[in-house]
Design an enzyme around this catalytic site. Sequence first.
Site, PDB file in Angstrom:
ATOM      1  CD  GLU A  73      -2.829  -1.015   2.470  1.00 51.73           C
ATOM      2  OE1 GLU A  73      -4.019  -0.726   2.350  1.00 51.73           O
ATOM      3  OE2 GLU A  73      -2.291  -1.287   3.573  1.00 51.73           O
ATOM      4  CE1 TYR A 101     -17.549  24.750  -5.511  1.00 46.67           C
ATOM      5  CE2 TYR A 101     -18.917  25.748  -3.830  1.00 46.67           C
ATOM      6  CZ  TYR A 101     -18.576  25.580  -5.159  1.00 46.67           C
ATOM      7  OH  TYR A 101     -19.276  26.252  -6.118  1.00 46.67           O
ATOM      8  CD  GLU A 141      -8.768   4.565  11.705  1.00 45.24           C
ATOM      9  OE1 GLU A 141      -7.887   4.451  10.815  1.00 45.24           O
ATOM     10  OE2 GLU A 141      -9.389   3.590  12.168  1.00 45.24           O
ATOM     11  CE  LYS A 154      -6.581   0.884   2.619  1.00 46.62           C
ATOM     12  NZ  LYS A 154      -5.727   0.679   3.783  1.00 46.62           N
TER      13      LYS A 154
END
Length: 123
Positions: free
Chosen positions: A24, A55, A75, A101
């Site tokens: 990863e 935005y 997190e 994810k």
Amino acid sequence: MQRTERVFVENLAIHGFHGLIPAEKTLGQKFFADIECKVSRSSPPSDTMEDAVDYGALCDIAQSVSASGPFNLIETLAERIGQAVLEGFPLVSNVRVRVRKPNAPIRHFIDHVGVEIELARDA
């Protein structure tokens, strides 16, 4: 009269190298982020960008925070995005960040996994 506005970005695709598995961190993967900001004010906005939450800038913040990684946990990514939003936009009283994810390396059939955090400015 007190009014609350909600400014949000949904399904922002971010590439990052976050996760616990070495692949990863080397290959990277796609993440999706939602950012929701609450703005409380006693009068309507002035119709200028100085009196609004941009935005596009929220998207830039999320991309920049992701690029500052890698993070082991999504997190941490969500928390850092939320902190950066509060630092960058004094108008925002509360921010909710959701990170998904879609290609989590688990052996179950899923659409995605994710986390959601909410941060509020100290009163």
